[in-house]
Scaffold this active site. Structure first.
Site, PDB file in Angstrom:
ATOM      1  N   CYS A  69      -2.389   2.696  -0.259  1.00  0.00           N
ATOM      2  CA  CYS A  69      -2.358   4.133   0.040  1.00  0.00           C
ATOM      3  C   CYS A  69      -3.438   4.527   1.048  1.00  0.00           C
ATOM      4  O   CYS A  69      -3.457   5.654   1.515  1.00  0.00           O
ATOM      5  CB  CYS A  69      -2.513   4.950  -1.231  1.00  0.00           C
TER       6      CYS A  69
ATOM      7  N   SER B 181       0.265  13.478  -7.539  1.00  0.00           N
ATOM      8  CA  SER B 181       0.848  13.874  -6.258  1.00  0.00           C
ATOM      9  C   SER B 181       2.295  13.390  -6.216  1.00  0.00           C
ATOM     10  O   SER B 181       2.652  12.442  -6.906  1.00  0.00           O
ATOM     11  CB  SER B 181       0.034  13.257  -5.128  1.00  0.00           C
TER      12      SER B 181
ATOM     13  N   LYS C 161      -1.945  16.472  -3.622  1.00  0.00           N
ATOM     14  CA  LYS C 161      -1.190  17.125  -4.692  1.00  0.00           C
ATOM     15  C   LYS C 161      -0.169  18.129  -4.156  1.00  0.00           C
ATOM     16  O   LYS C 161       0.979  18.145  -4.588  1.00  0.00           O
ATOM     17  CB  LYS C 161      -2.167  17.823  -5.646  1.00  0.00           C
TER      18      LYS C 161
ATOM     19  N   HIS D 153       2.013  13.311  -0.734  1.00  0.00           N
ATOM     20  CA  HIS D 153       1.354  12.018  -0.554  1.00  0.00           C
ATOM     21  C   HIS D 153       2.363  10.954  -0.109  1.00  0.00           C
ATOM     22  O   HIS D 153       2.761  10.096  -0.886  1.00  0.00           O
ATOM     23  CB  HIS D 153       0.681  11.635  -1.888  1.00  0.00           C
TER      24      HIS D 153
END
Ligand SMILES: [Zn+2]
Lengths: 134, 386
Positions: B83, B207, B331, B335
């Site tokens: 990520c 998220s 959030k 994401h």
């Protein structure tokens, strides 16, 4: 989904997963799983070390939205267990009422089925932890 | 030493882009950034992406995106750090410029997640964990974060309500961001009433899975001048750092310290010659509310165990001392994993140009922090108004 699982990927870890075998370096640092290099002191002189399989729950969760391949088993409890020798291991808890799981709960290792694949696929076994049977 | 400035920024809205594929999103964001800078060619392209091979059966994104954006025979590669791929791609782009090998570099972060079945998406995300010792046992990323969340709450006496404040704050800021996936404010009760995905972590602590792409153009001040880019567009890359931690959460020396963020932040602060106190806003990686709390602690904004306290004291709002998630964070903005670090960079650029939809007053220095894995690969970058 393509079949990502080769049998060899699993038998190469049979001993570690069925006997809870980790590593111990020349300076006495124990770790799980076993590594080539001691994560504490950097020693490359690491031997196999079999853990007792007894420990305590330090955190846990209930997996309600599992990754594909685990849907059939949901919901299942997953925990961080601190072994009595020190290292922390992540594993599922088994034979336990989710309501009874608590910080410091004493558990012991047991070999259980982890998951199955399609009808003609392999069945994976490995360690889980259950409340200590006294 | 050479300096790096960002001269162009672009993005697509974050959301469920049923009509657009990965290449459409990436090319749109990239062309937006190039148009923003007013340029039509670049020396190289760095693509931040986590799992396109799993999500849409497409790798070799460097070639795909540079080709479809009409950039010619330039060097182009994908950068992967789970990520944190977007944050890492920005940093690789900056390094290319600072090295002197490339003068004008494009970075695009992209992730197309909605084409996968939800449980497959959960699996692909978990590929960032330890395949043999975590995913083997049926972990999801939510579950790993839930283990940390419960431990944190127990250690410092926080409640689920306390952590929900991070989600509430993100949604407030997201309401003004036209590119955000969620533009509705929520209440603490909204979070508390949302279903558990991995107790004690609830749907609204997390998220969303989504699609999106964001892009920036990086060069040197000299080249920016030569290209005639107006100075109002420039934002300086003042500092950056990156570090890893154990890939397996259970092997962490301390479950409640994001050591990789700490090390990365120390490097970034040193390079920029600033401390946490000098930063006007923080885009932290709130993939889960617990990560917002731990990030604030690792970045030196809050003391150990006091991250959630900052939210309780109202210090993270846009007009407070430590504004975070100024455009909604992970959030509310969303994401799209490998794109997130580039979205954060674009948002920092907008804040420092004074063009943000919810502007931090007089913002001069901003920080972005992007987490890959359960804290196993973290980037921290610091940007300064020119
Ligand atoms: Zn050692």
């Amino acid at each position: 989904m393509a079949r990502p699982m080769q049998v060899s990927r699993y038998w190469r870890h049979f001993r570690e997963k069925y006997r809870l075998i980790g590593g111990k370096c020349e300076n006495g640092h124990v770790h799980f799983p076993k590594r080539e290099v001691c994560p504490v002191c950097g020693s490359r002189n690491v031997e196999e070390y079999e853990f007792s399989g007894k420990g305590k729950v330090i955190s846990w969760t209930i997996v309600r939205n599992p990754p594909s391949g685990f849907e059939y088993y949901k919901p299942y409890p997953l925990a961080l267990v601190q072994l009595e020798e020190g290292p922390v291991v992540l594993a599922q808890l088994t034979d336990v009422d989710p309501e009874e799981i608590d910080f410091g709960m004493e558990v012991e290792v047991v070999t259980k089925k982890i998951r199955e694949f399609e009808e003609d696929g392999i069945i994976l076994y490995g360690y889980k932890f259950r409340p200590l049977v006294k | 030493m050479r300096k790096a400035v960002i001269i162009g920024a672009g993005m697509t809205p974050v959301g469920e882009h049923w009509k657009l594929g990965l290449r459409d999103l990436a090319v749109e964001a990239l062309l937006n950034a190039m148009d923003d800078a007013g340029i039509d060619k670049v020396d190289s392209l760095y693509v931040g992406n986590m799992a396109s091979g799993s999500f849409v059966e497409q790798e070799n994104l460097g070639a795909l995106i540079a080709d479809w954006a009409g950039l010619g025979n330039i060097p182009a590669v994908k950068i992967e750090a789970a990520c944190a791929s977007g944050g890492a791609a920005v940093q690789e782009g900056v390094k290319a410029v600072l090295s002197g090998l490339e003068d004008v570099v494009a970075v695009v972060g992209v992730e197309k997640m909605m084409d996968a079945w939800p449980s497959d998406a959960t699996r692909y995300l978990a590929y960032a964990a330890d395949a043999e010792w975590e995913l083997f046992h049926g972990v999801s990323f939510v579950a790993l974060n839930a283990l940390v969340m419960r431990y944190y709450m127990k250690a410092y006496g926080y409640t689920e309500e306390d952590l929900a404040l991070f989600a509430v704050n993100a949604h407030i800021n997201g309401t003004k961001n036209p590119y955000a996936m969620f533009k509705k404010p929520i209440k603490v009760e909204t979070v508390l009433k949302s279903p558990y995905i991995a107790d004690p972590l609830k749907l609204f602590d997390a998220s969303p899975v989504c699609d999106g792409a964001a892009s920036v153009i990086i060069t040197t001040p000299e080249k920016a001048k030569e290209l005639g880019i107006p100075k109002e567009k420039w934002v300086e890359v003042a500092g950056m750092g990156r570090a890893i931690d154990t890939i397996n959460l259970a092997n962490r020396e301390d479950l409640l310290t994001l050591k990789a963020a700490k090390v990365a932040a120390e490097r970034a602060y040193r390079m920029a010659g600033v401390t946490a106190k000098d930063i006007d806003f923080f885009e932290v990686h709130d993939a889960f509310t617990i990560m917002a709390a731990l990030s604030l602690e690792a970045l030196g904004v809050a003391e150990r165990g006091k991250g959630a306290q900052l939210a309780k004291e109202g210090q993270i709002a846009i007009d407070a001392d430590y504004p975070i998630q100024t455009m909604g964070g992970l959030k509310a903005r969303g994401h799209p994993v490998g794109a997130t670090g580039v979205y954060q960079t674009v948002e920092a650029v907008l804040q420092l140009r004074g063009e943000a939809p919810s502007q931090v007053p007089d913002a001069e220095i901003g920080l972005t922090q992007n987490i890959g894995g359960t804290g196993s690969n973290i980037t921290v970058s610091i940007f300064r108004r020119v």
